[in-house]
Design a protein around this motif. Structure first.
Motif, PDB file in Angstrom:
ATOM      1  N   PHE A   1     -10.008  -1.186  -3.770  1.00 37.73           N
ATOM      2  CA  PHE A   1      -8.868  -0.362  -4.166  1.00 37.73           C
ATOM      3  C   PHE A   1      -8.591  -0.480  -5.665  1.00 37.73           C
ATOM      4  CE2 PHE A   1      -6.987  -0.706   0.367  1.00 37.73           C
ATOM      5  CZ  PHE A   1      -7.712   0.403   0.766  1.00 37.73           C
TER       6      PHE A   1
ATOM      7  N   TYR B   1      -6.060   3.700   2.122  1.00 34.60           N
ATOM      8  CA  TYR B   1      -4.851   2.866   2.152  1.00 34.60           C
ATOM      9  C   TYR B   1      -4.282   2.791   3.574  1.00 34.60           C
ATOM     10  CZ  TYR B   1      -4.483   3.167  -3.012  1.00 34.60           C
ATOM     11  OH  TYR B   1      -4.702   3.098  -4.364  1.00 34.60           O
TER      12      TYR B   1
ATOM     13  N   VAL C   1       2.758   3.550   5.121  1.00 36.81           N
ATOM     14  CA  VAL C   1       1.954   3.927   3.949  1.00 36.81           C
ATOM     15  C   VAL C   1       2.155   5.405   3.618  1.00 36.81           C
ATOM     16  CG1 VAL C   1      -0.391   4.161   3.056  1.00 36.81           C
ATOM     17  CG2 VAL C   1       0.257   2.120   4.344  1.00 36.81           C
TER      18      VAL C   1
ATOM     19  N   THR D   1      -1.348   0.988 -10.440  1.00 33.80           N
ATOM     20  CA  THR D   1      -1.936   0.723  -9.128  1.00 33.80           C
ATOM     21  C   THR D   1      -2.824  -0.513  -9.172  1.00 33.80           C
ATOM     22  OG1 THR D   1      -1.940   3.098  -8.627  1.00 33.80           O
ATOM     23  CG2 THR D   1      -3.358   1.698  -7.283  1.00 33.80           C
TER      24      THR D   1
ATOM     25  N   ALA E   1      -8.313   5.829  -2.403  1.00 35.01           N
ATOM     26  CA  ALA E   1      -6.916   5.819  -1.954  1.00 35.01           C
ATOM     27  C   ALA E   1      -6.767   6.355  -0.532  1.00 35.01           C
ATOM     28  CB  ALA E   1      -6.053   6.634  -2.920  1.00 35.01           C
TER      29      ALA E   1
ATOM     30  N   CYS F   1       1.442   1.812  -3.565  1.00 38.22           N
ATOM     31  CA  CYS F   1       0.192   2.334  -4.135  1.00 38.22           C
ATOM     32  C   CYS F   1      -0.004   3.808  -3.756  1.00 38.22           C
ATOM     33  CB  CYS F   1      -1.002   1.511  -3.647  1.00 38.22           C
ATOM     34  SG  CYS F   1      -1.056  -0.171  -4.281  1.00 38.22           S
ATOM     35  N   GLN F   2       0.344   4.152  -2.525  1.00 40.35           N
ATOM     36  CA  GLN F   2       0.243   5.539  -2.092  1.00 40.35           C
ATOM     37  C   GLN F   2       1.142   6.434  -2.950  1.00 40.35           C
ATOM     38  OE1 GLN F   2      -1.644   6.967   0.208  1.00 40.35           O
ATOM     39  NE2 GLN F   2      -0.583   8.729   1.074  1.00 40.35           N
TER      40      GLN F   2
ATOM     41  N   LEU G   1       0.822  -1.208   0.000  1.00 39.40           N
ATOM     42  CA  LEU G   1       0.000   0.000   0.000  1.00 39.40           C
ATOM     43  C   LEU G   1       0.860   1.265   0.000  1.00 39.40           C
ATOM     44  CD1 LEU G   1      -2.838  -1.100   2.438  1.00 39.40           C
ATOM     45  CD2 LEU G   1      -3.022  -0.732  -0.022  1.00 39.40           C
TER      46      LEU G   1
ATOM     47  N   TYR H   1      -1.511  -7.641  -3.552  1.00 36.94           N
ATOM     48  CA  TYR H   1      -2.262  -7.347  -2.329  1.00 36.94           C
ATOM     49  C   TYR H   1      -3.268  -8.450  -2.048  1.00 36.94           C
ATOM     50  CZ  TYR H   1      -5.020  -4.747   1.116  1.00 36.94           C
ATOM     51  OH  TYR H   1      -5.673  -4.347   2.254  1.00 36.94           O
TER      52      TYR H   1
END
Length: 412
Positions: free
Chosen positions: A80, A123, A143, A184, A120, A20-21, A17, A192
């Motif tokens: 997500f 997250y 994160v 993402t 988002a 992803c952030q 994550l 994930y």
């Protein structure tokens, strides 16, 4: 309730994550950097030029509550990924709109990016929910740290890609938004995995207890303190940050100076995430939250005292650091305030209120600066931060239900 078979599953998810952030922050930075300019270029009436920019926040606020409830039903991984897909589609729609000079299609594209933003925002909470109580603050900080490089790289990527297609200015930048959203989705689907929530109190009574009404959850001192720190930290940050570039130019600094001030502000926002978890372990949540408020106070004092360029740099950097401490600490409190069955409604309500208050602060910043000036904008935040201090003190006096001293001082 069944907890993860592998104790490191939650920590692994936090690292995923964090990436992803970073992808999300890079994408939203591009949109926030160029959307006002693109809207001005495409708008049939220049009075509508800021509508696409506003729709990012409006769409995010509208979707936040439903995103939380949806993920309670279908899982974080699917939710997500759906958010990342919205970002991809938003970027592609924006590319098409720029090529065809279609303002309203461009508005639809930026609204979809707002949907990406709404998903988002969870997250950090997903990372916290997947680990034991003593590791929640560390997971949130991990994160948040994912946004450090992206916060600086996003505007640079926007500048590099905006002329990628010579016949359609800015189209290349929105293609980057689409690619970051797609990356993402790919990462989430590949790496994930949903794991059961780990409550702050892992005892059998807490784990198996039914959901309480939202009003009962919201009346807890720990929930009130979490909301106060998340909302006040975000409102004070957005209110001052939105006015800062305009104030810098009004104080005879250059547009480039304004851009550099904002870069240091972003570093202040995300840089402390590398050590925020360690500070919570060492000093405890109450001290960490108080430190965040104190740094916000320093930011206001510096801004009120001088309009020199170094003062702008120092004030905006401190503003970012203060937000980070309050936001990481407030999110840690929020993650400890509800049972697993209450997650969707509790998180949705907290995030929706934060979004709404932040949107109002953003809209109010420009008029407040025009009417009262830069010093008054900073003075206006002092009573708001004081309110957060009162609410946090109430939680401390109440015994910090759900987050005792041992929890607050422990680490992963």
């Amino acid at each position: 309730m069944t907890f993860p078979a592998h104790p490191h599953a939650g920590r692994r998810n936090a690292r995923i994550l964090a990436v992803c952030q970073g992808l999300y922050i890079a994408a939203i930075s591009i949109d926030l950097t160029l959307t006002a300019l693109t809207g001005h270029m495409l708008a049939p009436n220049k009075a509508l030029a800021t509508l696409p920019f506003a729709l990012i926040t409006v769409a995010g606020a509208a979707v936040t509550w439903f995103a939380s409830l949806l993920m309670q039903r279908i899982g974080r991984r699917a939710g997500f990924a759906l958010g990342g897909l919205a970002g991809t589609l938003g970027g592609l729609l924006s590319v098409w709109a720029v090529f065809h000079a279609d303002f309203w299609l461009f508005c639809a594209g930026t609204a979809l990016v707002g949907v990406f933003q709404a998903f988002a925002q969870y997250y950090r909470l997903a990372a916290a929910d997947a680990v034991e109580a003593v590791a929640k603050a560390r997971a949130i900080a991990v994160v948040m740290a994912g946004g450090v490089i992206a916060a600086v790289a996003g505007p640079a990527l926007a500048a590099w890609s905006r002329d990628l297609f010579p016949l359609a200015t800015f189209a290349g930048a929105y293609l980057m938004v689409a690619l970051l959203g797609a990356a993402t989705v790919a990462l989430l689907l590949a790496a994930y995995r949903d794991v059961p929530d780990v409550p702050a109190d892992p005892g059998p009574q807490e784990a198996d207890a039914p959901a309480r009404p939202l009003r009962v959850v919201a009346r807890q001192p720990i929930f009130v303190a979490a909301l106060a720190n998340n909302v006040v930290g975000s409102v004070s940050m957005m209110f001052v940050m939105t006015a800062a570039p305009l104030a810098a130019v009004a104080c005879h600094h250059t547009i480039d100076d304004g851009a550099n001030i904002m870069q240091w502000h972003l570093i202040g926002m995300y840089g402390p995430a590398f050590f925020a978890g360690a500070l919570i372990k060492r000093w405890g949540l109450p001290t960490m939250l108080g430190l965040g408020m104190a740094v916000n106070l320093v930011s206001a004092i510096v801004a009120i005292s001088s309009t020199s360029l170094p003062a702008f740099y120092a004030a905006l950097f401190c503003l970012g650091v203060g937000w980070n401490f309050m936001f990481v600490g407030g999110t840690t409190l929020l993650a400890q305030s509800y049972r697993p069955a209450e997650r969707g409604r509790a998180q949705g309500a907290a995030e929706m209120l934060r979004y709404a208050a932040t949107a109002l602060a953003t809209l109010a910043a420009g008029p407040a600066l025009d009417l009262y000036g830069w010093q008054a904008v900073n003075i206006a935040m002092l009573p708001v931060v004081a309110l957060a201090a009162v609410m946090t003190a109430w939680w401390v006096r109440s015994g910090r239900r759900g987050a005792g001293d041992d929890t607050a001082r422990a680490t992963a």
